[in-house]
Every structure is written in structure tokens, then in C-alpha cells.
Design an enzyme around this catalytic site. Structure first.
Site, PDB file in Angstrom:
ATOM      1  N   ARG A 117       0.903  -1.162   0.000  1.00 60.19           N
ATOM      2  CA  ARG A 117       0.000   0.000   0.000  1.00 60.19           C
ATOM      3  C   ARG A 117       0.926   1.192   0.000  1.00 60.19           C
ATOM      4  NH1 ARG A 117      -2.503   4.059  -0.604  1.00 60.19           N
ATOM      5  NH2 ARG A 117      -4.429   4.678   0.488  1.00 60.19           N
ATOM      6  N   HIS A 120       1.887   7.149   1.485  1.00 56.81           N
ATOM      7  CA  HIS A 120       0.740   8.052   1.395  1.00 56.81           C
ATOM      8  C   HIS A 120       0.437   8.635   2.765  1.00 56.81           C
ATOM      9  CE1 HIS A 120      -1.017   4.381   3.022  1.00 56.81           C
ATOM     10  NE2 HIS A 120      -2.081   5.080   3.398  1.00 56.81           N
ATOM     11  N   HIS A 122      -3.230  10.543   5.044  1.00 57.02           N
ATOM     12  CA  HIS A 122      -4.658  10.864   5.037  1.00 57.02           C
ATOM     13  C   HIS A 122      -4.915  12.160   5.794  1.00 57.02           C
ATOM     14  CE1 HIS A 122      -5.087   6.584   4.055  1.00 57.02           C
ATOM     15  NE2 HIS A 122      -4.408   6.300   5.152  1.00 57.02           N
ATOM     16  N   GLU A 126      -5.757   7.168  11.095  1.00 60.50           N
ATOM     17  CA  GLU A 126      -5.885   5.767  10.697  1.00 60.50           C
ATOM     18  C   GLU A 126      -5.565   4.859  11.880  1.00 60.50           C
ATOM     19  OE1 GLU A 126      -4.035   4.330   6.968  1.00 60.50           O
ATOM     20  OE2 GLU A 126      -2.946   2.895   8.237  1.00 60.50           O
ATOM     21  N   HIS A 165       2.986   7.259   5.603  1.00 61.59           N
ATOM     22  CA  HIS A 165       3.254   5.885   6.010  1.00 61.59           C
ATOM     23  C   HIS A 165       3.075   4.931   4.841  1.00 61.59           C
ATOM     24  CE1 HIS A 165      -1.044   6.725   6.683  1.00 61.59           C
ATOM     25  NE2 HIS A 165      -1.260   5.450   6.363  1.00 61.59           N
ATOM     26  N   GLU A 188     -10.908   5.827   0.702  1.00 62.10           N
ATOM     27  CA  GLU A 188      -9.569   5.471   0.250  1.00 62.10           C
ATOM     28  C   GLU A 188      -9.258   6.057  -1.124  1.00 62.10           C
ATOM     29  OE1 GLU A 188      -6.767   2.641   1.643  1.00 62.10           O
ATOM     30  OE2 GLU A 188      -7.298   4.607   2.431  1.00 62.10           O
TER      31      GLU A 188
END
Length: 410
Positions: A117, A120, A122, A126, A165, A188
Site C-alpha cells: 500500500r 501516502h 490521510h 488511521e 506511512h 480510500e
């Protein structure tokens, strides 16, 4: 000891007999819902989705205690849209899928061994729970210091908003995990991705920023990666050393080893482990409880005064009744992979209706966990006042649990 009859009111036998006789004479049942349960009033001559009906028997044939209209508080991840990639997949349940879930949203994600993943961050916090396998997570803290560690089934992590992360699956079979975000509108599809950022920044600017020739940057992806397949990472200690660099490793532990902590409460009926800012310092905006209820057991009648509850059912089968204001109540069935939601301060319970342990998460947009139990309330209220409300005898009142059981039997 806790007894079901402790919550049943008493009525005059003569009055009840008279009412039954009158209703019988009129060709009616004293309880129309109970009568319908045993006649053709609830039959469905037209064929429906039998498999779905079988999984939701308390919606097909609700208990007579259900009343009025209560907003749907269940959504299965199984029918959420799945984004498939080389290296894994993801699917989400947000307020768009479950309208009542306004404070928290969830993502279920799978990464193969080596699947990434991508780097990135947010705008929402999270919180993650490992459902299967092992993974390597990385981030930097607000001072630019690195954090790299491996997590396994039952572990969790927390990344505050804006902290960059990544997550990568490890051998032998990668990982599957649940992500919970402190915003019901979160998606997402709306994260800040490294590949996407670079694809939408002029190469001349990137060249100046990195101090490398423009031509060397032509190989960068032209669109987002999101999830992609990469080589399995090397030894953890080497990744930690390389990432630490001159600044050194972060003093903050972004991961939490749930199974290394003793249960907060354990009874004959199961156990609960509470994780909030009191024992996981970095998690300032999401609190959780990992609940296990044994077959036939009950997560007691209770409510949460400080926050809505977002649930994820990890394994087993159960049912929950939510009692809403205005004398409304609804019962729904849950099993592995389902999401549940209970609005702040609404009473509810969760009962194990299967033959194996029922395990689920309780999640809250709060820095601390809080709940109140019905038995706790009644046993710490003057007995005469409780008796006046419920017509309960002294023996029944004396038998109520004095300390909050959480999970029954105690």
C-alpha cells in the site's frame, strides 16, 4: 446471579386472564405480533433471496419486542465494491454505504507477500487491526524521525492525520487487515499518494526539488499506484537502520501488541481488551475494545455516553438489538465481515448465536473508552425506586450483579 426474569414485569393474573378471554372472544390475540409469528401473516409466497434471508432471520422474522422504524445499522463488507490490483485489494464501508455511520469509516485490505500500500497519508486518523498474516509498516513522525516495524495477527497501529506511512505484506502469504478512520465521509479514493503527487507535479519542479536531472525522472509512474506488487523486503533491522539515517529512530511507538496485554475484563462468558489513549498514547482520537463472547454468552445490555460505536465482526455469529428513542427497537444478525453501528447513548446488547466464539471490535471516535451497563445502573439506584418501576421483588433486585459484568455469564 443474572437472570432473564429479573427484567420481566409482573401483572395481575386476574386482569391478564380477563383480557385473554376478551381477545379470544373477538378472535384476536393479546399480542398480534406473537400471533403472526405462528400463523400465515408472516409467510412469503413469492420466492426471495433465500441465502440472504437465512443470514438475517431477525429481519425476516423479527422478535415481537422490535418496534417502529430504526435505521439500518448493518452493512456487510462482502457486498462492498472491491478495488483489485496486482499486489492486493481493498474495499470500504463509509457513510455512503451505511448512512447511519457518520463518525467512523472502515477499509478492509489485503496485500500479498511483497504487495505494497504505497507511501501516502490521510486527512483523517488511521487505526488498524491485523486480521491475518504479517506486514511491515513504516512512517516518519512530526520531527521527521523514522518508524519501521513488523506486525502480526492481533496487532494494531495508529497514524495521526498527515503522518506519511506505508504497509507491505510479508512472507509467507502477506496480510489482511482492517483500517478505521475518524471520519464517516472518509474514502480510500481520497488519500495523498506519492505516485499521484509526482504525476501531477511538473518534472522541472521535481528536478529542482530533488537536485537530479529531469531525464532521470521520466521513468516515474504517470498515475497512482495505490496497491502494487514489489519484492519482499529484507531484514527488519536493516530497514530500520537505513530509514533512521542521521536523525535516528522515532521515540514514538505507532504499533500496539494487543495479545501482549492482559484482558481488561475476563468472565466465564468471554473477555474484553480495551485500547485507548490510557495504554496506547499515540491514539488520541480513536478508542477500541476487542470483545470475545463465548457460545450462548452476552455482551451485556449497555450504552456508550461519549461516542457512536462502529463495529467490525471478526469471527462467529451474533445478533444485536438497538433500542432507540420513542419506544423504537430493531434486531439484526451479524457474522464474519459485517459492519455494525450504534449511535451515541442508544442501549444495545450483542448475543453470540453461533457454536463458536464471537469476536468483534467496538470502535469510538474518542480518546477514551466509556460505557454504562443496565445492571450497574439498577444495582446502584435505591431498590425501592427500581421496584416501583419494574415491579421486581427484593430477591430479584438482590440478585442483580453489583459490579459491571461486561460479558455474561459472569
Amino acid at each position: 446471579r443474572w437472570t432473564r426474569r429479573g427484567f420481566l414485569g409482573a401483572s395481575s393474573a386476574a386482569l391478564a386472564a380477563g383480557m385473554l378471554a376478551a381477545n379470544h372472544a373477538a378472535g384476536e390475540s393479546q399480542d398480534p405480533a406473537a400471533k403472526a409469528k405462528n400463523d400465515r401473516s408472516r409467510s412469503e409466497p413469492v420466492s426471495k433471496n433465500s441465502a440472504l434471508d437465512e443470514e438475517n432471520m431477525d429481519s425476516v422474522n423479527p422478535p415481537p419486542t422490535d418496534a417502529g422504524g430504526v435505521q439500518t445499522f448493518k452493512y456487510p463488507f462482502s457486498i462492498a465494491h472491491k478495488r483489485l490490483h496486482d499486489g492486493g485489494w481493498s474495499r470500504e464501508v463509509t457513510v455512503r454505504e451505511l448512512a447511519v455511520a457518520k463518525t467512523l469509516a472502515g477499509v478492509n485490505m489485503r496485500l500479498t507477500a511483497g504487495g505494497v500500500r504505497e507511501l501516502h497519508w490521510h486527512t483523517a486518523a488511521e487505526w488498524a487491526y491485523m486480521l491475518y498474516g504479517t506486514a511491515r509498516i513504516t512512517c516518519i513522525d512530526a520531527d521527521g524521525k523514522s518508524f519501521v516495524t513488523d506486525v502480526k495477527e492481533g496487532d494494531l497501529w495508529y497514524f495521526p492525520p498527515g503522518i506519511p506511512h506505508s504497509i507491505q505484506g510479508l512472507p509467507p502469504d502477506g496480510t489482511e487487515f482492517l483500517l478505521v478512520f475518524d471520519d464517516g465521509n472518509f474514502s480510500e479514493y481520497e488519500t495523498v499518494l506519492l505516485s499521484d503527487w509526482m504525476a501531477h507535479t511538473p518534472l522541472d519542479i521535481v528536478s529542482k526539488n530533488f537536485g537530479v536531472p529531469r531525464a532521470a525522472l521520466e521513468v516515474m509512474p504517470k498515475k497512482e499506484l495505490f496497491i502494487f506488487q514489489a519484492e519482499v523486503p529484507g531484514p527488519l533491522v536493516e530497514d530500520q537502520r537505513r530509514a533512521a539515517g542521521a536523525l535516528g529512530a522515532s521515540p514514538i511507538d505507532f504499533a500496539f501488541r494487543t495479545t501482549q496485554q492482559p484482558p481488561t475484563k475476563r468472565t466465564k462468558g468471554g473477555e474484553v481488551r480495551i485500547i485507548d489513549s490510557s495504554n496506547f498514547k499515540i491514539a488520541q482520537n480513536i478508542a477500541a475494545a476487542v470483545v470475545t463472547v463465548k457460545p450462548g454468552g452476552l455482551r451485556e445490555l449497555h450504552w456508550h455516553p461519549n461516542a457512536d460505536e462502529w463495529q467490525f465482526f471478526i469471527s462467529g455469529k451474533g445478533r444485536m438489538t438497538v433500542f432507540a428513542t420513542g419506544g423504537r427497537a430493531r434486531t439484526m444478525d451479524f457474522e464474519t465481515g459485517d459492519v455494525g453501528y450504534v449511535q451515541k447513548a442508544l442501549p444495545h446488547y450483542v448475543e453470540n448465536t453461533g457454536s463458536s466464539d464471537l469476536k468483534f471490535l467496538e470502535m469510538f471516535k474518542s480518546s477514551y473508552y466509556q460505557d454504562l451497563a443496565l445492571s450497574e445502573w439498577l444495582s446502584h439506584t435505591p431498590p425501592a425506586l427500581v421496584a416501583a418501576h419494574l415491579n421486581l421483588g427484593k430477591g430479584t433486585l438482590d440478585g442483580l450483579p453489583r459490579a459491571k459484568p461486561v460479558i455474561l455469564p459472569d
